[in-house]
Motif scaffolding. Sequence first.
Motif, short mmCIF file in Angstrom:
data_model
loop_
_atom_site.label_atom_id
_atom_site.label_comp_id
_atom_site.label_asym_id
_atom_site.label_seq_id
_atom_site.Cartn_x
_atom_site.Cartn_y
_atom_site.Cartn_z
N HIS A 103 -2.91 1.52 0.23
CA HIS A 103 -3.64 2.43 -0.65
C HIS A 103 -2.74 2.85 -1.80
O HIS A 103 -1.50 2.85 -1.68
CB HIS A 103 -4.12 3.64 0.14
CG HIS A 103 -4.93 3.26 1.37
ND1 HIS A 103 -6.23 2.85 1.29
CD2 HIS A 103 -4.59 3.24 2.68
CE1 HIS A 103 -6.68 2.58 2.51
NE2 HIS A 103 -5.71 2.81 3.38
N PRO A 104 -3.34 3.21 -2.94
CA PRO A 104 -2.54 3.53 -4.14
C PRO A 104 -1.51 4.64 -3.93
O PRO A 104 -0.45 4.61 -4.55
CB PRO A 104 -3.61 3.96 -5.15
CG PRO A 104 -4.86 3.27 -4.70
CD PRO A 104 -4.79 3.24 -3.21
N ASN A 105 -1.81 5.61 -3.07
CA ASN A 105 -0.91 6.74 -2.88
C ASN A 105 0.12 6.52 -1.77
O ASN A 105 0.93 7.42 -1.50
CB ASN A 105 -1.70 8.01 -2.59
CG ASN A 105 -2.58 8.42 -3.76
OD1 ASN A 105 -2.23 8.22 -4.92
ND2 ASN A 105 -3.75 9.01 -3.45
N VAL B 247 2.61 -4.57 -1.83
CA VAL B 247 2.38 -3.71 -3.00
C VAL B 247 2.75 -4.44 -4.29
O VAL B 247 1.95 -4.51 -5.23
CB VAL B 247 3.19 -2.40 -2.87
CG1 VAL B 247 3.14 -1.63 -4.18
CG2 VAL B 247 2.63 -1.55 -1.73
N ILE C 264 0.48 -5.72 -7.51
CA ILE C 264 0.78 -5.31 -8.89
C ILE C 264 0.96 -6.53 -9.78
O ILE C 264 0.47 -6.58 -10.91
CB ILE C 264 2.04 -4.42 -8.91
CG1 ILE C 264 1.78 -3.10 -8.18
CG2 ILE C 264 2.48 -4.16 -10.34
CD1 ILE C 264 3.01 -2.22 -8.05
#
Length: 457
Positions: free
Chosen positions: A278-280, A291, A295
Motif C-alpha cells: 500500500h502507498p503508506n 515497491v 515505481i
Amino acid sequence: METNNESLSQRLTIKETVDGIAVGRTQERRSKRPISASVRQKPDTYIWGIYIMLLLVSVIELFSASSAEVSGANVYMPLIRHGIFLVLGLGLVLALQNTHYGYFSRFAWFLALVSLGLLMFSNFFGIEINGAQRAINIAGFTIQPAEIVKLTVVMLLATILGRHQQPRGVSTRGMVEAAVVVIVFGGCLWKNGLTNTILLFGVSLSMFLIGGMKWKKFLLILCVYGICGGILYIIKYQDDRKSEFDSVVQTEQTASGDNNGRAETHKGRISRFLEGVHPNDPIDDYNRQVVFAKISQANGGVLGQGPGNSRESARLPLAFSDYIYSIIVEDTGFVGGVFLLVLYLFLLARAGRIAYKCSRAFPAFLIMGCAVLIVFQALVHMAIVTGLFPVSGQPLPLISKGGTSVLVMSAAIGIMLSVSRFAVTSGNKSEIKQEIKELPEDMQAANFSGQLNDTSR
C-alpha cells in the motif's frame, strides 16, 4: 533347411511401415547407425530474428539497469562481462544449429544425470545466493546447476515421449516414465528454489498435453505432482524447524531471524503477496523490491523515459537480473513491455508451427519443449515483476545478467534451430525415408498430430 533359413531371416530383419514407407533394418545396425550431418534446409530465420532482437534488448537494457554495479571508472565493466557471455552463447547457438537433432536423444540421459550430479553437489556443498544454496564456484566462475537441469530434463522428456508416441497420443508407460523423471528431478531441485520446481512441473505438463495426453490422465498426474509437492514441503518444513531449534540450542539467535529455513521464507513471501503493498507502507527489506519495481513501471508510462534514463535502477535490488523487466518498462514504457511479451510469444508460436509440420515425434517434442521452457520462464519473470506472482528469483531469458542462464537459454535456441534445419517438414516421401534412416530405431515414431502425417497416412 530352407525353413530354418527363412525363420532366421525373419528374426534378423524387422520390417515396418511408417507414413506409408517400408523400412528394413537389422538388429546389428539398430543402435550403431551414424547420424547424417547433411543440411537439408536453412535454419529458421524467424527464430534467428527473435534471438538477435533479444540480444539487442539485453545489451541496451542491462547497461541501463547496471548503475548499481558501476564503480569508479569501470562504467562499462558490467556490460563487458555480460557481453562475453552473450558472445559465448552466440557461439553455442552456431555450433548446435549445425548439429543434427538426433544426437540430443543419444546423450539426453547422460546430460541429465550429469546435471543432476551437479545439482546434488550444489545442494550440499554449493555457495549461497540470495538466501538459497544454489551455485558452484569453480575457479572464480559461478555455475547454477538448476538452470542446466531444466534444459536437460526437457531433452530427456522429449526423448521419452518421442519413444512412446502412438497414433492416439503418448502411451501410458511413456507418461509414467516421464512423470517419474520430473518428480525425481523436481525433488532434487526444490532446495535450489521453489519457482524452478514449479516451472519444471509446468513445462512437463505442457509437453504431456502436446503429446496428446487425455484429460483424465492429465488431472491424475497433476494430483500426483500436488501430493508429492505437499509431502516434500512438509518434510522440508520439519527440517527447517529442526535446524532452527538446533541453532537456538547451540548459538544465540540473530535479531533478524535469518536462520529461518526456505519453507519459512516461502510462507512469508506468499503471506506478503496476499497482503499486498500500500502507498503508506514503510519501505523495508521485505517489500523493497516490490515497491521500487512498481515505481519503476509507473515512471515508464506509455512510451517510457528512453533507454538509459531509468531512475530506479540504482535503488531497485537486482535490477539487472531478477527485476530487469521493470527497468525495460521504465525505459520503453507500456508499449515496449508489451512488445517484448509478444516477442516471446511469437517464439512459441513459431516453434509450434515447425513442430506441427515435423514428420517425426521426437523433434516436435524437442523444439516445443525448448520453446515452452524459454517462454514460461519469461512469463514467470514478468508476472513476478508486475506483482501477479509472489517475489522469487527468476531471470528473464537471454536478457537478465547471469552467465549460466545466458548459456543455457542460448543452447535451447540452438537446439530449436537444429530441429528447424534437419527435421523434415516438407512431406517429401524420400526425405522422410532418409530421416528415418538417420535416427535410432526407438526415435522413429511418427508425429501423428502433424499436418504432414494427416495427409500421408
